[in-house]
Design an enzyme around this catalytic site. Structure first.
Site, PDB file in Angstrom:
ATOM      1  N   GLY A  41       0.640  -1.180   0.004  1.00 44.81           N
ATOM      2  CA  GLY A  41       0.061  -0.227   0.000  1.00 44.81           C
ATOM      3  C   GLY A  41       0.887   1.188   0.043  1.00 44.81           C
ATOM      4  O   GLY A  41       2.073   1.073   0.218  1.00 44.81           O
ATOM      5  N   GLN A  46       3.195  10.251   1.253  1.00 47.37           N
ATOM      6  CA  GLN A  46       4.615   9.641   1.311  1.00 47.37           C
ATOM      7  C   GLN A  46       5.547   9.837   0.035  1.00 47.37           C
ATOM      8  O   GLN A  46       6.680   9.535   0.069  1.00 47.37           O
ATOM      9  CB  GLN A  46       4.582   7.931   1.302  1.00 47.37           C
ATOM     10  CG  GLN A  46       3.602   7.630   2.590  1.00 47.37           C
ATOM     11  CD  GLN A  46       3.500   5.834   2.519  1.00 47.37           C
ATOM     12  OE1 GLN A  46       2.506   5.503   1.917  1.00 47.37           O
ATOM     13  NE2 GLN A  46       4.592   5.296   3.039  1.00 47.37           N
ATOM     14  N   CYS A  94       6.610   0.073   7.308  1.00 47.52           N
ATOM     15  CA  CYS A  94       6.109   1.341   6.396  1.00 47.52           C
ATOM     16  C   CYS A  94       7.166   2.013   5.723  1.00 47.52           C
ATOM     17  O   CYS A  94       8.243   2.066   6.162  1.00 47.52           O
ATOM     18  CB  CYS A  94       5.592   2.557   7.501  1.00 47.52           C
ATOM     19  SG  CYS A  94       5.091   4.026   6.661  1.00 47.52           S
ATOM     20  N   LEU A  95       7.038   2.129   4.339  1.00 54.93           N
ATOM     21  CA  LEU A  95       7.825   2.461   3.536  1.00 54.93           C
ATOM     22  C   LEU A  95       8.439   4.006   3.994  1.00 54.93           C
ATOM     23  O   LEU A  95       9.612   4.240   3.577  1.00 54.93           O
ATOM     24  CB  LEU A  95       7.338   2.779   2.283  1.00 54.93           C
ATOM     25  CG  LEU A  95       6.480   1.727   1.424  1.00 54.93           C
ATOM     26  CD1 LEU A  95       5.972   1.917   0.217  1.00 54.93           C
ATOM     27  CD2 LEU A  95       7.371   0.368   1.252  1.00 54.93           C
ATOM     28  N   HIS A 136      -4.043   1.790   7.684  1.00 58.24           N
ATOM     29  CA  HIS A 136      -2.716   2.105   7.812  1.00 58.24           C
ATOM     30  C   HIS A 136      -2.449   3.508   6.794  1.00 58.24           C
ATOM     31  O   HIS A 136      -1.715   4.473   6.928  1.00 58.24           O
ATOM     32  CB  HIS A 136      -1.721   1.017   7.435  1.00 58.24           C
ATOM     33  CG  HIS A 136      -0.032   1.429   7.246  1.00 58.24           C
ATOM     34  ND1 HIS A 136       0.924   0.928   8.079  1.00 58.24           N
ATOM     35  CD2 HIS A 136       0.581   2.281   6.276  1.00 58.24           C
ATOM     36  CE1 HIS A 136       1.993   1.400   7.812  1.00 58.24           C
ATOM     37  NE2 HIS A 136       1.798   2.201   6.858  1.00 58.24           N
ATOM     38  N   GLU A 137      -2.927   3.534   5.615  1.00 72.45           N
ATOM     39  CA  GLU A 137      -2.837   4.215   4.683  1.00 72.45           C
ATOM     40  C   GLU A 137      -3.677   5.325   4.667  1.00 72.45           C
ATOM     41  O   GLU A 137      -3.202   6.592   4.412  1.00 72.45           O
ATOM     42  CB  GLU A 137      -3.239   3.479   3.195  1.00 72.45           C
ATOM     43  CG  GLU A 137      -2.327   2.487   2.584  1.00 72.45           C
ATOM     44  CD  GLU A 137      -0.921   2.511   2.806  1.00 72.45           C
ATOM     45  OE1 GLU A 137      -0.475   3.823   2.791  1.00 72.45           O
ATOM     46  OE2 GLU A 137      -0.108   1.327   3.028  1.00 72.45           O
ATOM     47  N   HIS A 140      -2.119   7.758   7.025  1.00 72.83           N
ATOM     48  CA  HIS A 140      -0.983   8.634   6.214  1.00 72.83           C
ATOM     49  C   HIS A 140      -1.612   9.975   6.203  1.00 72.83           C
ATOM     50  O   HIS A 140      -1.137  10.931   5.943  1.00 72.83           O
ATOM     51  CB  HIS A 140      -0.401   7.915   5.209  1.00 72.83           C
ATOM     52  CG  HIS A 140       0.760   6.944   5.366  1.00 72.83           C
ATOM     53  ND1 HIS A 140       1.908   7.562   6.053  1.00 72.83           N
ATOM     54  CD2 HIS A 140       0.972   5.713   5.161  1.00 72.83           C
ATOM     55  CE1 HIS A 140       2.661   6.443   6.143  1.00 72.83           C
ATOM     56  NE2 HIS A 140       2.173   5.408   5.677  1.00 72.83           N
TER      57      HIS A 140
HETATM   58 NI    NI Z   1       2.953   3.551   5.765  1.00 70.38          NI
END
Ligand code: NI
Length: 169
Positions: A41, A46, A94-95, A136-137, A140
């Protein structure tokens, strides 16, 4: 963008127009970034864009054994409705929080609504892993990172303690 960048802590702005080349461009950038980093995701903040757009995609990936695939889903201006208070805990990555993993409680079941980039309505009821990624997204988009959600903040672990198999989004 990684944790510490103020862009990850803003509440992102709604998208005001669908079916535009600009939106298509953003989606392409998000998709390329997510796939290059092997994530499940991603959300527009991000990559430094304050826009309410998220992507979820879980392929038939050996990284996630036993996890049901989620077809590529692009959601503009997503909205979540929780369906019950039941939660479960699982490790997330998480990226934007490189090298770390944390045990995060998430609600098990929810409905999410929004639009795809062509303006078609999306309305789904999901649970488990799919529901976890969506939470999670959407976080963000509200400037929230998973360490904020951990019930025990001291439980951050190094990625190297884990095999592949922890979702990153
Ligand atoms: Ni993330």
């Amino acid at each position: 963008m990684t944790m510490g960048d103020p862009g990850l802590r803003r509440v992102a702005d709604p998208v005001t127009q669908v079916r535009t080349p600009a939106l298509e461009g953003v989606v392409t950038d998000l998709l390329d970034t997510m796939r290059a980093l092997d994530g499940v995701g991603i959300a527009a903040p991000q990559i430094g864009l304050s826009l309410r757009i998220l992507i979820v995609e879980v392929g038939n990936n050996p990284r996630y054994p036993g996890v049901a695939p989620v077809p590529l889903t692009i959601v503009v201006n997503p909205m979540i409705t929780l369906l019950g208070w039941e939660t479960d805990e699982a490790y997330e990555g998480c990226l934007s929080v490189p090298g770390q993993r944390g045990l995060v409680p998430r609600f098990r079941r929810l409905r999410y609504e929004g639009f795809d980039p062509s303006g078609a309505r999306i309305d789904r009821v999901v649970e488990g892993f799919h529901a976890r990624i969506v939470q999670h997204e959407v976080d963000h988009l509200d400037g929230v990172l998973y360490p904020d959600r951990m019930s025990d903040p001291s439980g951050l672990r190094a990625e190297s303690d884990f095999g592949r198999g922890t979702p990153e989004g």
